[in-house]
Scaffold this motif. Sequence first.
Motif, PDB file in Angstrom:
ATOM      1  N   GLU A 180      -9.458   7.648   0.282  1.00  0.00           N
ATOM      2  CA  GLU A 180      -9.207   7.663  -1.162  1.00  0.00           C
ATOM      3  C   GLU A 180      -7.734   7.404  -1.465  1.00  0.00           C
ATOM      4  OE1 GLU A 180     -10.663  11.104  -3.113  1.00  0.00           O
ATOM      5  OE2 GLU A 180     -12.767  10.724  -2.627  1.00  0.00           O
ATOM      6  N   ARG A 183      -6.965   3.760  -0.771  1.00  0.00           N
ATOM      7  CA  ARG A 183      -7.497   2.932  -1.860  1.00  0.00           C
ATOM      8  C   ARG A 183      -6.622   3.050  -3.107  1.00  0.00           C
ATOM      9  NH1 ARG A 183     -13.243   4.742  -3.372  1.00  0.00           N
ATOM     10  NH2 ARG A 183     -12.021   6.499  -4.132  1.00  0.00           N
ATOM     11  N   ASP A 184      -6.183   4.270  -3.413  1.00  0.00           N
ATOM     12  CA  ASP A 184      -5.351   4.472  -4.602  1.00  0.00           C
ATOM     13  C   ASP A 184      -4.025   3.732  -4.499  1.00  0.00           C
ATOM     14  OD1 ASP A 184      -7.314   6.074  -5.651  1.00  0.00           O
ATOM     15  OD2 ASP A 184      -6.342   7.975  -5.148  1.00  0.00           O
ATOM     16  N   GLU A 188      -6.622  -0.706   0.597  1.00  0.00           N
ATOM     17  CA  GLU A 188      -7.983  -0.734   1.117  1.00  0.00           C
ATOM     18  C   GLU A 188      -8.324  -2.082   1.749  1.00  0.00           C
ATOM     19  OE1 GLU A 188     -12.575  -0.566  -0.635  1.00  0.00           O
ATOM     20  OE2 GLU A 188     -10.858  -0.140  -1.936  1.00  0.00           O
TER      21      GLU A 188
END
Length: 235
Positions: A180, A183-184, A188
């Motif tokens: 996460e 990705r933030d 990613e």
Amino acid sequence: PFSPPACVRPGGAMCETIQTEKTWLRSLTGQPVPAHTGIYKLHLQAKATIGSAEVRESVKLPPGLDRDEWIAAQVVTIHEAVMQVIHVLDGVCTCDSCPRMNAGKHVHYSWADERTPAPLALAAPEYMQRLAIWAETKLADRNILPVDGSPIPPEFQDLVYTLCKRYFRVYAHAYLSHFETIRDHGAEGHLNCCYKHFAFFVSEFGLLTKGDMQPLWELTKAFLAQDGCEGRARQ
């Protein structure tokens, strides 16, 4: 240059380090394979395809090339990508957040090497620090990976297996513990590209078993299926 992972245990005590900061930095800014060698040039070719649509084809042994030299070049490329992942995790993966190197809640990894033969439970940043230094030391050992045209010794294959097994653990930890956050931060896509290259490579040459890759097996199968390849497993 990379900086050593910031490890602070509960209570404020610094993590036990295995190398001084100067040694850590010198290890990671060194070049394990000299730039003038054939293996390094093959590594550059492999690196250039990581983000392309031809990743699967890029790992296949080209006609006329020595298999061991090709594998060595691919391993250098994978090593560089894994060091980038470790760098991304620096400051995110700490001894507070990850007191044990793991791949999810139920899979834990310990460290062992020539100096530490008994498996040692380590925090994830400590494990990755040891891996980075150990891997570069091995890749820079000309008895294991000669660059003067001498044949690559049989023990290199055992080293490749161990390296790939440990590189996989970094990917598994990144995906299952920090995805996460990755990705933030918009990383990613890069993580997926690097892992696809790794997965296609170990599949093409049968370097890891399904058991070795079990924590990410569904993701791995999905990546391989995208390319119409079921892969092969190490026996």
